[in-house]
Scaffold this motif. Structure first.
Motif, PDB file in Angstrom:
ATOM      1  N   UNK B 591       0.837  -0.932  -0.092  1.00 21.11           N
ATOM      2  CA  UNK B 591      -0.221  -0.253   0.274  1.00 21.11           C
ATOM      3  C   UNK B 591       0.941   1.208   0.226  1.00 21.11           C
ATOM      4  N   UNK B 592       0.187   2.499  -1.072  1.00 21.10           N
ATOM      5  CA  UNK B 592       0.574   3.473  -0.454  1.00 21.10           C
ATOM      6  C   UNK B 592       0.958   4.154   0.687  1.00 21.10           C
ATOM      7  N   UNK B 593       1.621   4.976   0.739  1.00 20.20           N
ATOM      8  CA  UNK B 593       1.959   5.322   2.279  1.00 20.20           C
ATOM      9  C   UNK B 593      -0.124   6.321   1.940  1.00 20.20           C
ATOM     10  N   UNK B 594      -0.527   6.084   3.820  1.00 23.08           N
ATOM     11  CA  UNK B 594      -1.361   7.476   3.338  1.00 23.08           C
ATOM     12  C   UNK B 594      -1.748   9.072   3.297  1.00 23.08           C
ATOM     13  N   UNK B 595      -0.940   9.118   4.082  1.00 22.08           N
ATOM     14  CA  UNK B 595      -0.111  10.621   4.530  1.00 22.08           C
ATOM     15  C   UNK B 595       0.429  11.293   2.623  1.00 22.08           C
ATOM     16  N   UNK B 596       0.692  10.226   2.257  1.00 29.18           N
ATOM     17  CA  UNK B 596       1.729  10.484   1.214  1.00 29.18           C
ATOM     18  C   UNK B 596       3.166  10.884   1.374  1.00 29.18           C
ATOM     19  N   UNK B 597       4.469  11.315   1.097  1.00 30.83           N
ATOM     20  CA  UNK B 597       5.371  11.496   0.888  1.00 30.83           C
ATOM     21  C   UNK B 597       6.233  12.841   1.532  1.00 30.83           C
TER      22      UNK B 597
END
Lengths: 282, 700
Positions: B591-597
């Motif tokens: 999963x892509x990190x929820x809060x972005x990078x």
């Protein structure tokens, strides 16, 4: 020639088991009891070791990965169990308690400082680089690299070192004890029967370490008395002889038996710290 | 007789000196052995330098490695150091085994003095420059990843610790060329090591090499402890840490408390030797018993410093390759803590024979046995981890099985030695030598090699060749059995340790068996070298870029292999133990990190570590040879480097969020393109590091 004969005896030992020395072959009550204690510990530990050794191969076989073809139960999330936990801790606890009881009993009984009889023979041991001086204060004699004992009689050794720390071991008779400069330690032992064993220093102390052995010789009491009489006529343990002992190595002209040993010699040798001599251990 | 410029360094220190003054045949052979060793050391150094020059690698070596503050690179450098020193110390062991096999009736290939140096360097190197760097390196690499951290708390201190340890190791290598080393053994007991008995440079080499190492380890202990307390990611409660982190924590705490007594002991011995103090001397009121107490106040916890991280590795190995959670986590945490505390209560068992009372000996003997309880629990917990699991006999598992059997036997002989009445017999004999090798080889060293095999793909992106791995493991186990079990027998027969020659024919067969065991261990080491070479050649087929080749359970397996400099694109949040395994089971592990990078701050490289290390090496050398001007100069460099660092303001650099995201996207694409594989394909090229949980295979 000596090396060849040693080699032959080594190969002979290869064919047999050669286990007739050291703790395998005790010749006195102390070493005998030590060996007994060793067997007790081994037996108790086998109670722990054998189940482990049997169970591991079983587990490895029974639960081996077979790509879905192993039908034994598989519970990847089974990670805790109080019932198992109690057993896991209590098993070793019980064995350790038993071992601890034997440890306490044997350690107290085999305290090297505890005399084996009311009036043991007193022998004083002084270690040098790389030799041993044995003083018989009550007989006024001394010997180098040869510990003569009356068989069947308790002996109390008092030990000190005139050089670095050493450790004296005659495995067939008793355990070892350190010898330290300016200090006195004690070791009590006794030989059951006449015989000869090799005693050693086990604490590395330089180039001559591996040659620093002595002969421990138990003889019948009458033979011992005769030996002491003869020894009394040996050359005196005077200042030049003592100075020769302090030198590293063994002076071939130094006698191996001395008579007329000054009464307080050991006390003097143990009580004064040795300043270093000659150096050059490298 | 000291030269202003060169101190007491003169021609007699040169490696051909022993040969030049040789009179007997034995001395000539011994001189050739010593000279060969020195030449090998010099040749090795020259070859490395030439290779670095040829491939123009000096710059990258300095910029990307030596000055790096990245815990992963520092960890790798520690492990490289450990392997290099292992090669030397095993070679020395080989020479000693050969000597004892030939030493019946005198003779052999080395003189008594040379033999004394061999067992002293062998022990000192194996403890301080093989085992310690190996555990430090492994913890350095793995622990911050497992707790979800960017780095250790003090990255610069980490680099300084490495510098000091490497300096100690380098000083050991220098002593091979500019001789002699000490003959006082790894424990360096006075009064034998006092100037009165050994005025030469030997004991000084030992003092400074050990001091450098002990300072480095103290700092490492502080660093690891603070990291474990302060750098855990959100949700990573202490009781959720992987067991390897718990064992690392206990080891780190032990380092903080156990290394200083050693530094003090070597420091006091240095005062005796350099300034004429009388702390451990025979005369002037000195007392060597103080040294024995101080040394073993370090020395006993030290053996747990060495074994606990290996226990940590075994926890990971048994649970990962059984496809099952670790059994008895809480009990294992408790057992580890028990061992750590008890390790400070048993030091007297190293000298039961010093003449103290039977009561005291009995109490310390029972305390020693008590350590067997938590250790036994650990063994049972590992067995219960395999119980109802699906055990895969991978290379680390072969070491693990060897470890279980051999360590139980070593524990048995440890219990035997814990009994003072029996210890009086076997203390200082080969029985003792067999026992502690039985603990540190199957325990620590097998654990470290298993850990190296386990985490190598994480660090370099490809697995190690399995075939050569199995060969090495088999040879290690067989070699160990043959090399050390005869020593138990010899010890019971009364053969002391450290004998260059002997006159008992009955000992010969056993020394010959031990020699063959030594040869097998040499072959095992060779197999490890071949394994590395072959794996490097086949790295494309062995590549596991997605990063989870073994179906791992803890956070480090969630990362690409090799791990990017910033470790985690976004610091993770965990909700339980084995959190990565939970994600995998739910299929949420990509999963892509929820809060972005976001931008990431990382420590800039610094030359302070290598400068302090180099200056420490030269200082140790100068002190050994009484070159006072150089001592003062190098100490000034060390202080100067620390002061100068205080003025450096710009100590971090920023990795832009875009770069982190691009790297993550690339990894995600790779993972999507790599099928999840079942455990039957673990050792095949199909394994690209994208694992399907073994626990779910039945359902698939």
């Amino acid at each position: 020639m000596i090396r060849i004969s040693l080699l032959v005896s080594g190969l002979w030992a290869l064919s047999g088991c050669g286990l007739d020395m050291g703790l395998f072959s005790p010749a006195g009550p102390v070493a005998e009891a030590q060996r007994m204690h060793l067997w007790i510990v081994c037996a108790l530990m086998l109670l722990v070791v054998i189940p482990i050794f049997v169970t591991i191969p079983f587990l490895l076989w029974r639960y081996r990965y077979r790509d879905g073809k192993n039908h034994a139960s598989y519970r990847p999330d089974w990670e805790a169990s109080w019932r198992w936990e109690v057993m896991l801790w209590s098993g070793p606890l019980v064995v350790t308690a038993a071992l601890g009881w034997f440890l306490w009993t044997y350690t107290k009984a085999l305290d090297p400082y505890r005399p084996l009889s009311e009036a043991p023979l007193q022998v004083q041991v002084v270690s040098y680089d790389w030799k041993w001086l044995f003083i018989y204060p009550d007989l006024g004699v001394a010997s180098v690299d040869r510990l003569v004992l009356p068989a069947g009689q308790a002996v109390t050794l008092s030990l000190t070192s005139r050089t670095v720390m050493q450790s004296m071991l005659i495995p067939e008779l008793a355990g070892q004890i350190y010898l330290m400069n300016g200090m006195t330690t004690h070791l009590n032992l006794s030989a059951d029967h006449p015989g000869q064993w090799t005693g050693r220093n086990t604490q590395y102390n330089g180039d001559g370490f591996h040659r620093q052995t002595f002969r421990a010789e138990a003889m019948a009491p009458s033979d011992f008395a005769r030996w002491a009489e003869t020894a009394a006529n040996a050359p005196p343990l005077d200042q030049p002889a003592l100075a020769a002992l302090e030198e590293r190595g063994r002076d071939p002209d130094l006698p191996d038996t001395f008579g007329q040993v000054p009464p307080h010699l050991f006390h003097d040798l143990a009580g004064t710290a040795t300043h270093a001599h000659h150096g050059g251990g490298q | 007789m000291s030269d202003i410029l060169l101190g007491r360094l003169d021609a007699s220190a040169l490696p051909w000196h022993e040969l030049a003054i040789a009179k007997t045949g034995l001395e000539v052979i011994s001189g050739i052995v010593g000279l060969t060793a020195a030449l090998l050391a010099v040749l090795g150094a020259l070859l490395v330098a030439a290779a670095l020059t040829w491939w123009r690698l000096w710059g990258p070596l300095w910029r990307d490695w030596l000055t790096s503050l990245d815990h992963k690179k520092i960890g790798i450098m520690y492990v490289v150091l450990a392997f290099v020193m292992l090669a030397r110390a095993v070679s020395e062991a080989g020479v000693m085994r050969l000597q004892q096999a030939l030493g019946l009736g005198g003779g052999g290939i080395v003189t008594p003095d040379h033999f004394g140096q061999l067992f002293s360097t062998h022990g000192t190197i194996m403890i301080f420059f093989v085992a310690m760097p190996f555990i430090t390196g492994l913890i350095n690499y793995v622990m911050p990843l497992q707790i979800g951290a960017r780095d250790v708390s003090f990255p610069l201190l980490n680099s300084v610790s490495l510098g000091l340890t490497a300096a100690g190791a380098a000083l050991m290598m220098v002593s091979l060329v500019l001789q002699p080393f000490s003959t006082g053994g790894w424990s360096g007991y006075p009064p034998f090591t006092e100037a009165a008995f050994n005025p030469g440079a030997g004991p000084d080499y030992w003092i400074w090499a050990v001091t450098l190492s002990s300072l480095g380890s103290t700092l490492t202990g502080i660093n690891f402890t603070v990291t474990l307390y302060k750098e855990r990611c959100e949700g990573m409660h202490l009781m959720r840490m992987p067991m390897f982190c718990w064992t690392s924590l206990c080891t780190a705490i032990l380092m903080i408390f156990a290394m200083p007594p050693l530094t003090v002991a070597t420091g006091l011995l240095a005062l005796d030797r350099y300034l004429g103090f009388h702390i451990f001397t025979n005369d002037g009121g000195g007392n060597m018993m103080m040294f024995a107490n101080l040394f073993w106040l370090f020395g006993h916890p030290e053996v747990y410093i060495l074994i606990l991280p290996a226990f940590g590795v075994w926890n990971e190995v048994f649970s990962t390759f059984s496809g099952k959670g670790l059994f008895g986590y809480r009990a294992l945490v408790m057992a580890t803590m028990c061992i750590a505390i008890l390790s400070f209560t048993v030091w007297v068992h190293h000298f039961f024979t010093m003449g103290q009372s039977a009561d005291l000996n009995a109490i310390f003997g029972i305390a020693t046995m008590a350590i067997g309880i938590p250790t036994g629990v650990k063994i049972y917990d590992w067995m219960l981890t395999m119980y109802k699991g699906r055990v895969r006999i991978s290379v680390p598992m072969v070491y693990g099985i060897g470890f279980l059997f051999l360590f139980v036997l070593g524990g048995t002989t440890g219990v035997i030695l814990a009994n003072p009445s029996i210890d009086y017999q076997v203390h200082n004999t080969l029985f003792l030598v067999a026992h502690f090798h039985n603990m540190v080889i199957p325990g620590t060293l097998f654990g470290m090699i298993a850990g190296y095999t386990l985490w190598f793909p994480k660090a370099f992106g490809f697995r190690l060749n399995d075939r050569w791995g199995y060969r090495a493991a088999g040879l290690w186990i067989a070699g160990f059995l043959l090399a050390f079990f005869p020593l138990y027998i010899l010890g019971l027969m009364g053969m002391p340790r450290r004998m260059v020659a002997y006159f008992e024919g009955a000992w010969l067969p056993w020394t010959l068996i031990a020699l063959t065991g030594g040869a097998l261990i040499g072959l095992a080491l060779l197999c490890l070298a071949v394994q590395l070479t072959v794996s490097l050649r086949d790295r494309a087929a062995l590549a596991v870029p997605v990063g989870d080749p073994w179906d791992g359970r803890s956070l480090e397996w969630a990362l690409p292999a090799p791990v990017p400099a910033w470790n985690f694109p976004v610091l993770p949040v965990v909700e339980g133990r084995d959190s990565f395994m939970e994600l995998k089971k739910n299929g949420d592990h990509l999963d892509r990190p929820r809060d972005g990078f976001a931008d990431i701050l990382l420590p800039r490289p610094s030359m302070v570590g290598p400068v302090i290390g180099a200056a420490g090496l030269v200082a140790g050398f100068a002190l050994t040879w009484h070159i006072w001007w150089l001592t003062v100069l190098t100490l000034a460099v060390i202080v100067g480097a620390m002061v100068a660092r205080g003025f450096v303001r710009d100590t971090e650099y920023t990795v832009p969020a875009a770069e982190v995201e691009a790297r993550w996207n690339a990894w995600r694409a790779l993972a999507d393109a790599s099928p999840r594989i079942r455990r039957r394909d673990e050792q095949r090229p199909a394994n690209r590091g994208h694992a399907f949980p073994a626990a779910q295979e039945g359902e698939a």
